[in-house]
Motif scaffolding. Structure first.
Motif, PDB file in Angstrom:
ATOM      1  N   MET A 232       0.830  -1.194   0.000  1.00  0.00           N
ATOM      2  CA  MET A 232       0.000   0.000   0.000  1.00  0.00           C
ATOM      3  C   MET A 232       0.873   1.255   0.000  1.00  0.00           C
ATOM      4  O   MET A 232       0.608   2.218  -0.742  1.00  0.00           O
ATOM      5  CB  MET A 232      -0.926   0.000   1.213  1.00  0.00           C
ATOM      6  N   LEU A 233       1.926   1.247   0.808  1.00  0.00           N
ATOM      7  CA  LEU A 233       2.826   2.391   0.856  1.00  0.00           C
ATOM      8  C   LEU A 233       3.678   2.482  -0.408  1.00  0.00           C
ATOM      9  O   LEU A 233       4.008   3.590  -0.863  1.00  0.00           O
ATOM     10  CB  LEU A 233       3.696   2.319   2.106  1.00  0.00           C
ATOM     11  N   MET A 234       4.047   1.354  -0.989  1.00  0.00           N
ATOM     12  CA  MET A 234       4.730   1.368  -2.279  1.00  0.00           C
ATOM     13  C   MET A 234       3.835   1.964  -3.356  1.00  0.00           C
ATOM     14  O   MET A 234       4.279   2.774  -4.194  1.00  0.00           O
ATOM     15  CB  MET A 234       5.136  -0.055  -2.672  1.00  0.00           C
ATOM     16  N   LYS A 235       2.571   1.578  -3.349  1.00  0.00           N
ATOM     17  CA  LYS A 235       1.620   2.110  -4.321  1.00  0.00           C
ATOM     18  C   LYS A 235       1.485   3.619  -4.151  1.00  0.00           C
ATOM     19  O   LYS A 235       1.470   4.378  -5.136  1.00  0.00           O
ATOM     20  CB  LYS A 235       0.269   1.418  -4.135  1.00  0.00           C
ATOM     21  N   ALA A 236       1.393   4.073  -2.893  1.00  0.00           N
ATOM     22  CA  ALA A 236       1.320   5.504  -2.623  1.00  0.00           C
ATOM     23  C   ALA A 236       2.564   6.221  -3.138  1.00  0.00           C
ATOM     24  O   ALA A 236       2.478   7.311  -3.732  1.00  0.00           O
ATOM     25  CB  ALA A 236       1.152   5.731  -1.124  1.00  0.00           C
ATOM     26  N   GLU A 237       3.725   5.620  -2.928  1.00  0.00           N
ATOM     27  CA  GLU A 237       4.970   6.220  -3.417  1.00  0.00           C
ATOM     28  C   GLU A 237       4.954   6.368  -4.935  1.00  0.00           C
ATOM     29  O   GLU A 237       5.330   7.421  -5.477  1.00  0.00           O
ATOM     30  CB  GLU A 237       6.157   5.375  -2.976  1.00  0.00           C
TER      31      GLU A 237
END
Length: 497
Positions: A396-401
């Motif tokens: 999820m945080l990778m996607k946000a990045e």
């Protein structure tokens, strides 16, 4: 005995993914090799030999769980943890040298990681050969190739230009060295060609194995770091791989308060025994003294503290650097993993650590970590907590990045907010910046083996800290071990070493 993925039995191979309670004897050595490895049971035996290389054990073996190997190399060279040399003479200097960015090509942990990864590549090559020669199921051949790509990805990430081979009929002194960019191309091609063929089963006999969703997770990780590996960013391709991963139906595990979890929140079930299927994408299976081990809490706590809480002595080793600990908000449930001040056993951990190497830290200096609160079976050599290789919060945080880097910060906000709210924090007031995402990854993923890679990608790895000045640029790669250079005259050392 826990039913998970592959039960690795030391001695004559007798492995089955179907059940670890079926003790009916199978006399495999009476079958021709091709007939055996072409069967579902035989294919799983071939794969078991590769998965056995993942679990952590003594002498720097494995991805995580034990010490002096890949996990320590990648975690202690970042800013999230370190084992200081103590002014009482305890603990080798290797760990402090990692944190101080002064490691050497002859260092034990540098060598152990290299040796483990190449032994794992050898095992993967063997499995690919056995399965292909036996015309095994396509999904099993794909699984062996994805495992091999996983090990080469770790080599590429740590060492850059490395020896490369896909068949075991070559001697060490003849192994050719290829560039990091060439290895990146190989890893991407192997994953793109094989991930769709992997099994879609989640849990059960596929707990801890590369299914389709774990395969896409690995592909997303490689694309996320493409600019580091090859010089060209691939944010959209990483985003696309995460979108495919999400077809597996993952979600954040609950962060509610818990009367049964020792750390007080259901969140910490993610770091216990059988990891929750809702968020876990790929786990490393551990049953202490049988398959692997997890030492991370017992290694952190002091002897009297662990003795009082668990009935065996701790190692008084790993600490959380003060700045890292202080960055957490007090109302963040993820701060419950840390221990500072008065503790059971009549000891007190001080927040400040004056020295890592010379003369070293006082015996009880430094914040301790209980993220992997020990589960049974456990003893002074470790516990049976499984280890999360990939879990959904990370992606999820990778996607946000990726969204922020593609100038769509608005799409990133609900992803970052969901992770924050689960942790008991307020949603962000505005769309996240890259710094917001970098910080959230630090809070969420500490001690899970991702921090060095994150710091390099975000450009902070070389920054000065409380114990050293700015590091030289070559430290973003580890050196090829001196022993490897001695064994193969074809190899060139990484610049700076």
């Amino acid at each position: 005995m826990k039913l998970k993925n592959i039960l690795v039995v030391v001695g004559l191979i007798a492995a089955s993914f179907a059940s670890c309670t079926d003790i009916e004897e199978q006399v495999y050595d009476k079958y021709p090799a091709n007939e055996f490895y072409g069967s579902p049971e035989g294919a799983d035996v071939a794969l078991a030999g590769v998965y056995a290389r993942v679990g952590g054990n003594w002498d720097g073996v494995g991805y995580a769980g034990a010490d002096n190997g890949w996990y320590d190399l990648n975690s202690m060279s970042a800013d999230e943890q370190v084992i200081p040399h103590r002014n009482t003479g305890d603990w080798q200097l290797d760990f402090a040298r990692l944190y101080l960015h002064s490691w050497l090509p002859t260092d034990l942990i540098v060598n152990n990681t290299w040796n483990w990864l190449y032994s794992a590549v050898f095992s993967a090559n063997l499995a690919v050969e056995q399965l292909q020669n036996a015309n095994a199921e396509d999904s099993k051949i794909a699984e062996a190739k994805v495992l091999r790509a996983f090990f080469y990805y770790l080599l590429m990430d740590d060492y850059g230009n490395v020896p490369f081979y896909t068949e075991n009929n070559i001697t060490v002194d003849e192994l050719p060295q290829i560039s990091r960019a060439e290895l990146y191309d190989f890893v991407i091609t192997e994953l793109e060609d094989n991930v769709e063929t992997l099994a879609t089963t989640k849990g059960g006999t596929y707990y801890g194995r590369f299914n389709k969703w774990a395969g896409y997770a690995l592909l997303a990780k490689v694309y996320l770091n493409a600019e580091v590996y090859k010089g060209t960013a691939q944010w959209q391709k990483s985003l696309d791989a995460i979108t495919k991963l999400e077809e597996g139906g993952f979600s954040l595990h609950s962060g509610a308060t818990s009367d049964t979890n020792p750390l007080g929140y259901e969140y910490y079930e993610l770091f216990g025994d059988v990891m929750p299927e809702d968020e876990t994408i790929l786990a490393m299976y551990v049953t202490e003294n049988i398959v692997s081990r997890n030492i991370y809490t017992v290694r952190s706590l002091s002897g009297p503290h662990a003795q009082e809480v668990f009935g065996f002595s701790g190692w008084n080793g790993t600490i959380v650097p003060t700045a890292y600990y202080n960055a957490y908000a007090d109302n963040d449930i993820r701060k419950a993993q840390f221990k500072v001040g008065e503790q059971p056993g009549n000891i007190s951990y001080s927040l400040e650590v004056s020295s890592l190497d010379n003369p070293g830290a006082a015996p009880y200096a430094g914040v301790r970590n209980m993220k992997f609160y020990p589960v049974a079976p456990l003893d002074g050599a470790g516990a049976s907590n499984d280890f999360p290789i990939f879990r959904y919060a990370d992606f999820m945080l990778m996607k946000a990045e990726c969204y922020v880097r593609l100038n769509n910060a608005a799409a990133a906000k609900p992803l970052v907010d969901a992770v924050r709210v689960r942790a008991g924090l307020a949603a962000l007031a505005v769309a996240p910046t890259l710094e917001d995402i970098y910080n959230e990854r630090a809070f969420e993923l500490n001690w899970e083996g991702h921090r060095r890679q994150d710091m390099i990608r975000f450009g902070t790895f070389l920054d000065a800290n409380d114990y050293r000045g700015v590091s030289e640029a070559y430290r973003t790669l580890f050196p090829i071990p001196t022993s490897a250079l001695d064994a193969n005259q074809n190899l060139e050392q990484n610049p700076g070493y």
